[in-house]
Design an enzyme around this catalytic site. Structure first.
Site, PDB file in Angstrom:
ATOM      1  N   SER A 148      -9.964  -0.829   6.900  1.00 21.91           N
ATOM      2  CA  SER A 148      -9.400  -0.698   5.545  1.00 21.91           C
ATOM      3  C   SER A 148      -8.656  -1.895   4.988  1.00 21.91           C
ATOM      4  O   SER A 148      -8.262  -1.867   3.819  1.00 21.91           O
ATOM      5  CB  SER A 148      -8.478   0.510   5.483  1.00 21.91           C
ATOM      6  OG  SER A 148      -9.261   1.656   5.358  1.00 21.91           O
ATOM      7  N   LYS A 170       0.871  -1.180   0.000  1.00 19.80           N
ATOM      8  CA  LYS A 170       0.000   0.000   0.000  1.00 19.80           C
ATOM      9  C   LYS A 170       0.905   1.225   0.000  1.00 19.80           C
ATOM     10  O   LYS A 170       1.936   1.231   0.699  1.00 19.80           O
ATOM     11  CB  LYS A 170      -0.883  -0.030   1.259  1.00 19.80           C
ATOM     12  CG  LYS A 170      -1.898   1.092   1.338  1.00 19.80           C
ATOM     13  CD  LYS A 170      -2.810   0.933   2.557  1.00 19.80           C
ATOM     14  CE  LYS A 170      -3.921   1.954   2.588  1.00 19.80           C
ATOM     15  NZ  LYS A 170      -4.839   1.761   3.736  1.00 19.80           N
ATOM     16  N   SER A 185      -9.776   1.681   2.720  1.00 21.03           N
ATOM     17  CA  SER A 185      -8.931   2.502   1.898  1.00 21.03           C
ATOM     18  C   SER A 185      -7.854   1.712   1.135  1.00 21.03           C
ATOM     19  O   SER A 185      -7.254   2.256   0.199  1.00 21.03           O
ATOM     20  CB  SER A 185      -8.232   3.539   2.776  1.00 21.03           C
ATOM     21  OG  SER A 185      -7.399   2.902   3.721  1.00 21.03           O
TER      22      SER A 185
HETATM   23  N1  GLN Z   1     -13.292   3.884   6.267  1.00 21.62           N
HETATM   24  C1  GLN Z   1     -12.626   4.332   7.447  1.00 21.62           C
HETATM   25  C2  GLN Z   1     -12.248   5.776   7.307  1.00 21.62           C
HETATM   26  O1  GLN Z   1     -12.532   6.347   6.325  1.00 21.62           O
HETATM   27  C3  GLN Z   1     -11.457   3.456   7.780  1.00 21.62           C
HETATM   28  C4  GLN Z   1     -10.244   3.759   7.015  1.00 21.62           C
HETATM   29  C5  GLN Z   1      -9.090   2.927   7.394  1.00 21.62           C
HETATM   30  O2  GLN Z   1      -9.228   1.886   8.048  1.00 21.62           O
HETATM   31  N2  GLN Z   1      -7.916   3.395   7.042  1.00 21.62           N
HETATM   32  O3  GLN Z   1     -11.671   6.350   8.158  1.00 21.62           O
END
Ligand code: GLN
Length: 484
Positions: A174, A75, A150
């Site tokens: 994410s 990532k 994400s």
């Molecule tokens: N969807 C969540 C957010 O927008 C989690 C994102 C993540 O785990 N990095 O914060």
């Protein structure tokens, strides 16, 4: 050859069926021909081939471990020396880290070959990978759908068989949410298990690095290689890392599986609920015992997370000011104007929304009302889990309320987007290990994820349950059409 798991590749490399260089070359070509997925921000072909030929030399000498020569993608928020790390943001578009993240370094030491850096929501804020400065990633199961976020680039890479393994980070879901939406196995370890050193911070008390792969067995091997104490991360846990692979084949007969009634509500799509019920019967068939449990404060998870995560983000992202890192605006008359213009140009709309919320909840008039209250809720949520784990070994439910949604559907409604994390973010708030594994498909052929939450530092049990489930199902072996 592209469709194999990491361990299958490992056996093939040792058996001289093909070399790591051949495998790496094939996957790089495959990645180039799948550019329409927009899964990568950067491909590191030259470096990958060098790492692969080094791995081949080790294998030829009979050296190296189970991951030597196995390709992977990181990532794009793990710092990689000499390769840019953008975090999906314009503000870091030109940022090249002077060092590797500990996770990157450890996987490299294990002999893994980095093919490139995966697309992601800007600063890991999002649930669909539509918030990337580099454009949205598409879901290999259906190009009109999101891959989740994400870590959506990582998920698309593995689902499209562009690499058998990809790293991700999970602050509120994410790793697990994109794993669910792309039909993969993905694990977020306990907070502190994997070093955060060199992982660009979003919400430091919640962020945790982990992996997505085709099987829980692959997850076990890669997790093994990346876990363990790191003196460079003050939140790293100084505890021995168990041999995860060793326990995969243990029987799960007699294991107590907790079913929180709060996770089986009206908000869950009927086809998802049905697949989860069937998965539960599979576990029962393997001798696991179902127990009903309560997580009474779970409804507070979303509001609690969406106060704390932005609060921490507003502090963490203060460092991006045009002075030390990345983008700086071109025209300005004084330093204040330089900060303002740099940040206005550098950050996208979702990041700005989080920074505003974060600054608001930390401001002197609202700190007690929001931030302190959210911290208290976080404690209640964690206590719910401690009580539940007195009655069970693992908690099971759906990873997400729906399957992958169409690109563009939720971009104008942040609250709808936030609700994707309804089942995942409580594990982050409590610091617990959690995993998503493929558990079926809906009528449109989109994958469904089964969510497993374990006791603190007990990755072993969730990997064991996941592996036993996968020995008795074949959801994880399905390949999206056109990628076989
Ligand atoms: N969807 C969540 C957010 O927008 C989690 C994102 C993540 O785990 N990095 O914060």
């Amino acid at each position: 050859m592209e469709c194999r798991t990491a361990l299958e590749h490992s056996r093939a490399l040792k058996g001289k069926e093909y070399s790591s260089v051949e495998l790496t070359r094939a996957l790089l070509e495959h990645s180039q021909s799948c550019a329409d997925l927009n899964a990568f921000i950067t491909l590191t072909s030259e470096q990958a081939l060098k790492q692969a030929s080094h791995a081949d030399r080790l294998i030829a000498k009979g050296e190296g471990g189970p991951l030597t020569g196995i390709p992977l993608v990181h990532k794009d928020l793990f710092c990689t020396k000499d390769v840019r790390t953008t975090c999906g943001s314009r503000i870091l578009d030109n940022f090249i880290s002077p060092y590797d993240a500990t996770l990157v370094e450890r996987l490299q030491q294990a002999g893994m070959v980095m093919l490139g850096k995966a697309n992601m929501d800007e600063f890991a804020m999002g649930s669909s990978t539509e918030n990337s400065y580099y454009g949205p990633t598409r879901n290999p199961w259906n190009h009109e759908r999101v891959p989740g976020g994400s870590s959506g680039g990582s998920a698309a890479v593995v689902a499209a068989r562009l690499a058998p393994v990809a790293t991700g980070t999970d602050t509120g879901g994410s790793i697990r949410q994109p794993a669910a939406l792309c039909g993969l196995s993905g694990i977020k370890p306990s907070y502190g298990r994997v070093s955060r050193y060199g992982m660009v911070a979003f919400a430091s008390s919640l962020d945790q690095g982990g992996i997505m792969a085709l099987t829980s067995e692959d997850c076990a091997y890669v997790l093994q290689a990346m876990s363990g104490f790191d003196e460079k991360d003050s939140t790293s846990i100084n505890q021995p890392v168990p041999d995860y692979a060793n326990s995969l084949s243990d029987s799960i007969a007699g294991k107590a599986v907790g079913l929180p009634k709060e996770f089986f509500t009206d908000g869950v799509d009927e086809e998802v609920a049905e697949a989860i019920r069937e998965s539960i019967s599979v576990l029962e068939g393997l001798g696991a015992r179902m127990v009903e449990i309560d997580l009474p404060n779970s409804a507070a998870g979303i509001p609690c997370y969406y106060v704390l995560a932005p609060a921490e983000a507003s502090s963490n992202l203060a460092r991006f000011d045009g002075v030390r890192y990345g983008h700086r605006t071109f025209e300005y008359t004084d330093i204040i104007e330089m900060y303002e213009a740099t940040r206005s140009e550098g950050f996208g709309p979702e990041v700005k929304r989080r920074l505003l919320i974060g600054a608001y909840v930390l401001s002197i008039g609202y700190f007690e009302a929001y931030y302190v209250k959210a911290q208290k809720l976080r404690r209640l949520i964690a206590d719910d889990f401690s009580r539940a784990f007195e009655k069970c070994d693992v908690i099971v439910g759906p990873t997400t309320p729906t399957t992958a949604f169409p690109i563009g559907l939720k971009t104008d409604d942040p609250v709808q987007m936030y609700l994707n994390d309804v089942f995942t973010n409580s594990a982050n708030l409590a610091g617990l290990p959690a995993m998503s594994i493929p558990a079926g498909f809906d009528r449109q052929g989109l994958p469904i994820g089964l969510h497993l939450i374990g006791k603190y530092l007990d990755e072993t049990t969730i990997l064991n349950v996941a592996h036993q489930y996968q020995l008795n199902t074949d959801w994880h072996q399905r390949i999206p059409e056109g990628y076989a």
